[in-house]
Design an enzyme around this catalytic site. Sequence first.
Site, short mmCIF file in Angstrom:
data_model
loop_
_atom_site.label_atom_id
_atom_site.label_comp_id
_atom_site.label_asym_id
_atom_site.label_seq_id
_atom_site.Cartn_x
_atom_site.Cartn_y
_atom_site.Cartn_z
N SER A 40 0.87 -1.19 0.00
CA SER A 40 0.00 0.00 0.00
C SER A 40 0.90 1.23 0.00
CB SER A 40 -0.87 0.03 1.26
OG SER A 40 -1.58 -1.16 1.41
N LYS A 52 -7.27 1.69 -2.46
CA LYS A 52 -6.80 1.23 -1.14
C LYS A 52 -6.87 2.35 -0.10
CE LYS A 52 -4.66 -1.19 2.04
NZ LYS A 52 -5.30 -2.26 2.79
N LYS A 69 0.88 5.74 8.07
CA LYS A 69 1.40 5.94 6.71
C LYS A 69 0.27 6.03 5.68
CE LYS A 69 2.00 2.19 4.71
NZ LYS A 69 1.36 1.23 3.82
P1 NAD Z 1 5.58 -5.93 7.59
O1 NAD Z 1 6.25 -4.78 8.23
O2 NAD Z 1 5.15 -7.09 8.44
O3 NAD Z 1 6.48 -6.53 6.39
C1 NAD Z 1 7.24 -5.76 5.51
C2 NAD Z 1 8.47 -6.59 5.13
O4 NAD Z 1 9.24 -5.85 4.18
C3 NAD Z 1 9.38 -6.89 6.31
O5 NAD Z 1 9.62 -8.29 6.36
C4 NAD Z 1 10.65 -6.10 6.00
O6 NAD Z 1 11.82 -6.72 6.49
C5 NAD Z 1 10.62 -6.08 4.49
N1 NAD Z 1 11.42 -5.02 3.86
C6 NAD Z 1 11.47 -3.70 4.16
N2 NAD Z 1 12.28 -3.05 3.30
C7 NAD Z 1 12.74 -3.98 2.42
C8 NAD Z 1 13.61 -3.92 1.28
N3 NAD Z 1 14.14 -2.77 0.87
N4 NAD Z 1 13.87 -5.07 0.62
C9 NAD Z 1 13.31 -6.24 1.02
N5 NAD Z 1 12.50 -6.35 2.09
C10 NAD Z 1 12.20 -5.24 2.78
O7 NAD Z 1 4.33 -5.33 6.80
P2 NAD Z 1 3.00 -6.08 6.33
O8 NAD Z 1 1.99 -6.02 7.41
O9 NAD Z 1 3.35 -7.39 5.70
O10 NAD Z 1 2.51 -5.06 5.19
C11 NAD Z 1 3.09 -4.98 3.89
C12 NAD Z 1 2.26 -4.02 3.05
O11 NAD Z 1 0.91 -4.51 2.98
C13 NAD Z 1 2.18 -2.60 3.64
O12 NAD Z 1 2.16 -1.65 2.63
C14 NAD Z 1 0.84 -2.63 4.38
O13 NAD Z 1 0.29 -1.32 4.51
C15 NAD Z 1 0.02 -3.53 3.48
N6 NAD Z 1 -1.08 -4.24 4.12
C16 NAD Z 1 -0.94 -4.84 5.33
C17 NAD Z 1 -2.04 -5.49 5.92
C18 NAD Z 1 -1.94 -6.15 7.28
O14 NAD Z 1 -3.00 -6.45 7.87
N7 NAD Z 1 -0.76 -6.41 7.81
C19 NAD Z 1 -3.26 -5.53 5.26
C20 NAD Z 1 -3.37 -4.95 4.00
C21 NAD Z 1 -2.28 -4.29 3.44
#
Ligand code: NAD
Length: 299
Positions: free
Chosen positions: A98, A173, A241
């Site tokens: 997102s 989104k 964010k």
């Molecule tokens: P998270 O913080 O659990 O995971 C993000 C991952 O990205 C981490 O494992 C981190 O180490 C990795 N990362 C960061 N920078 C990186 C890079 N440069 N190269 C490789 N890996 C890197 O986040 P999440 O909850 O999995 O969310 C991911 C996306 O999905 C976000 O944009 C969030 O807004 C969206 N989202 C999350 C949810 C939810 O319920 N968790 C629901 C819908 C959408």
Amino acid sequence: MKNQKIGFVGLGIMGIPMCRNLVKAGYELTVYDIRTEAVREAEAFGAKAAVNPGDAAKGNPVVITMLPNSPHVKTAVLGENGILEGTEPGAILIDMSSVSPLASKEISRDCEKKGVKMLDAPVSGGEPKAVDGTLSIMVGGEREIFDEVRDILLCMGSSAVYCGGAGAGNTTKLANQVVVALNIAACAEAFTLAKASGVDPGLVFDAVRGGLAGSTVMDAKVPMMIRGNVKPGFKIDLHIKDLLNAMDTGHGVGVPLPLTAQVMEMLQLLHNDGLGQADHSALIKFYEKLSGVSVVQEG
Ligand code: NAD
């Protein structure tokens, strides 16, 4: 898609179960995350480890990213050893993170220069639906590219809706995140009112969830509030964010978002209290602070 190979970058709360579902569906995955323990976790269910995003992209006709925000996506896609260094012209990048619609458009233009087509395809449904493979996926980009990868998306989601050109997925989104944030705040306010007035929040939940006030948000988040469970889920920092991106986008098109701004500031206060990594349902703690009343029920 004929070729069954996919690169996947970003193995967090969402990325891991999404990868698991792609592996289950028979796709051959090469994965990368800056956290090696996340890469090990994906290896354990059959994914192949890469040493950087470019390596994860190499030889794969489709690459998926699931990262926190636009700076992370820009680094992983455009940076040194990034996805664009590893991909060949004709590859498809699906960014499922997102991020702001503006960033999606910028990254899409940079991909285009290398002959790589990009879709922005963020998701809704949270971790439980990522695990079940029943996410709602909203997609921006070229329609033909969407048609080409629809089957892949439907391994992770129960619906994938084409919303328009580049950035349209993330605009959708943002609308989703505004509704979710305001709904959580409404639940927190209402259940604190009930508890302070002497009515059991669990009974209030049972009584109202089937009526007009009921919602997917209420079903998912109010039980967490009542149990005092703040394990993410969806982290407060990620929701801040999204709301900042929504306000930015709103200001860009001349739409004030007063309710969004208010909930964003409430979340910001909780971030300052050290709760940035807590689930967004911890918004109830803002009301605890205001009223001195906790809805948490022991046992
Ligand atoms: P998270 O913080 O659990 O995971 C993000 C991952 O990205 C981490 O494992 C981190 O180490 C990795 N990362 C960061 N920078 C990186 C890079 N440069 N190269 C490789 N890996 C890197 O986040 P999440 O909850 O999995 O969310 C991911 C996306 O999905 C976000 O944009 C969030 O807004 C969206 N989202 C999350 C949810 C939810 O319920 N968790 C629901 C819908 C959408």
